[in-house]
Design a protein around this motif. Structure first.
Motif, PDB file in Angstrom:
ATOM      1  N   GLY A  47      80.906  52.829  46.069  1.00 48.23           N
ATOM      2  CA  GLY A  47      81.595  52.207  47.178  1.00 48.23           C
ATOM      3  C   GLY A  47      81.353  50.715  47.278  1.00 48.23           C
ATOM      4  N   VAL A  48      80.501  50.144  46.443  1.00 54.03           N
ATOM      5  CA  VAL A  48      80.195  48.727  46.505  1.00 54.03           C
ATOM      6  C   VAL A  48      81.106  47.999  45.528  1.00 54.03           C
ATOM      7  CG1 VAL A  48      78.408  46.985  46.210  1.00 54.03           C
ATOM      8  CG2 VAL A  48      77.804  49.237  47.057  1.00 54.03           C
ATOM      9  N   PRO A  49      81.933  47.080  46.015  1.00 57.24           N
ATOM     10  CA  PRO A  49      82.834  46.367  45.099  1.00 57.24           C
ATOM     11  C   PRO A  49      82.071  45.350  44.259  1.00 57.24           C
ATOM     12  CG  PRO A  49      83.122  45.574  47.337  1.00 57.24           C
ATOM     13  CD  PRO A  49      82.144  46.705  47.400  1.00 57.24           C
ATOM     14  N   VAL A  67      70.083  57.103  40.052  1.00 55.40           N
ATOM     15  CA  VAL A  67      70.214  56.295  41.249  1.00 55.40           C
ATOM     16  C   VAL A  67      70.962  55.028  40.859  1.00 55.40           C
ATOM     17  CG1 VAL A  67      68.962  55.002  43.005  1.00 55.40           C
ATOM     18  CG2 VAL A  67      68.099  57.205  42.251  1.00 55.40           C
ATOM     19  N   THR A  68      72.015  54.705  41.605  1.00 51.25           N
ATOM     20  CA  THR A  68      72.810  53.518  41.318  1.00 51.25           C
ATOM     21  C   THR A  68      72.344  52.381  42.213  1.00 51.25           C
ATOM     22  OG1 THR A  68      74.702  54.899  40.746  1.00 51.25           O
ATOM     23  CG2 THR A  68      75.133  52.584  41.224  1.00 51.25           C
ATOM     24  N   ILE A  69      72.000  51.269  41.583  1.00 50.23           N
ATOM     25  CA  ILE A  69      71.632  50.054  42.308  1.00 50.23           C
ATOM     26  C   ILE A  69      72.692  49.014  41.987  1.00 50.23           C
ATOM     27  CG2 ILE A  69      69.932  48.215  42.565  1.00 50.23           C
ATOM     28  CD1 ILE A  69      67.780  50.240  41.991  1.00 50.23           C
ATOM     29  N   ILE A  77      71.825  43.628  47.707  1.00 49.50           N
ATOM     30  CA  ILE A  77      71.442  44.786  46.906  1.00 49.50           C
ATOM     31  C   ILE A  77      71.770  46.065  47.679  1.00 49.50           C
ATOM     32  CG2 ILE A  77      69.527  45.966  45.774  1.00 49.50           C
ATOM     33  CD1 ILE A  77      68.148  43.211  45.612  1.00 49.50           C
ATOM     34  N   TYR A  78      72.318  47.040  46.959  1.00 51.66           N
ATOM     35  CA  TYR A  78      72.647  48.346  47.528  1.00 51.66           C
ATOM     36  C   TYR A  78      71.994  49.416  46.655  1.00 51.66           C
ATOM     37  CZ  TYR A  78      76.350  45.886  50.058  1.00 51.66           C
ATOM     38  OH  TYR A  78      77.042  45.045  50.862  1.00 51.66           O
ATOM     39  N   ILE A  79      71.429  50.420  47.299  1.00 58.04           N
ATOM     40  CA  ILE A  79      70.922  51.591  46.586  1.00 58.04           C
ATOM     41  C   ILE A  79      71.789  52.760  47.017  1.00 58.04           C
ATOM     42  CG2 ILE A  79      68.987  53.167  46.254  1.00 58.04           C
ATOM     43  CD1 ILE A  79      67.102  50.855  46.691  1.00 58.04           C
ATOM     44  N   GLN A  82      73.837  52.209  50.121  1.00 60.56           N
ATOM     45  CA  GLN A  82      73.063  51.845  51.303  1.00 60.56           C
ATOM     46  C   GLN A  82      72.530  50.431  51.121  1.00 60.56           C
ATOM     47  OE1 GLN A  82      72.692  53.801  54.055  1.00 60.56           O
ATOM     48  NE2 GLN A  82      74.073  55.244  53.046  1.00 60.56           N
ATOM     49  N   ARG A  83      72.882  49.531  52.036  1.00 54.24           N
ATOM     50  CA  ARG A  83      72.468  48.134  51.935  1.00 54.24           C
ATOM     51  C   ARG A  83      70.958  48.036  52.114  1.00 54.24           C
ATOM     52  NH1 ARG A  83      71.561  43.645  55.021  1.00 54.24           N
ATOM     53  NH2 ARG A  83      72.393  41.716  54.182  1.00 54.24           N
TER      54      ARG A  83
END
Length: 146
Positions: A47-49, A67-69, A77-79, A82-83
């Motif tokens: 979901g992070v562009p 886990v996507t960072i 940074i998003y994990i 989640q911001r």
């Protein structure tokens, strides 16, 4: 007060049960669900562009314990969507479940192409410091060599 009957006064008329199932509505519903799944599946990936850089590297298989960072163009940074607040990456990495083997999940790092090299390396350094040594960098595929 007599009723006229036609010979079947004591018998009830029974219809034979229908042994056929009409599958046309079922097929219609399944096709609609398939189309909905095909349209929404790419949106669920992340979901992070992030505008990914291009590379000719071979694709890797996705594993369920990854886990996507993501690092967007502003350096946030998003994990897993989640911001992470500024300066809280070490605490967020400490909260990731390492599993029974203690190795932890595979980390998939997505960095925007406009980011400074140092910003991505700082995140990789924190990942290494937290004990995550299996890191995959995500890029778009490219057809021409650099």
């Amino acid at each position: 007060m007599g009723l006229a009957s036609s010979g079947r006064a004591g018998r009830r008329s029974r219809r034979a049960p229908m042994a056929e199932i009409n599958v046309t509505p079922f097929v219609d519903v399944m096709l609609v669900l398939l189309i909905i799944f095909m349209v929404t599946a790419p949106l669920l990936a992340s979901g992070v562009p992030v505008e990914l850089p291009e590379s000719r590297a071979n694709p890797i298989d996705q594993t369920p314990d990854q886990v996507t960072i993501s690092i967007d163009s502003t350096g946030t940074i998003y994990i897993d969507d989640q911001r992470v607040p500024a300066g809280a990456l070490p605490e967020a990495l400490a909260g990731i479940d390492r599993g029974a083997d203690g190795q932890g999940p595979v980390i998939v790092l997505r960095g925007d192409r406009g980011l400074a090299y140092g910003r991505v390396m700082a995140v990789m350094g924190e990942l290494n410091r937290a004990g995550f040594n299996s890191i995959s960098l995500v890029t778009n595929s490219s057809v021409s060599p650099p």
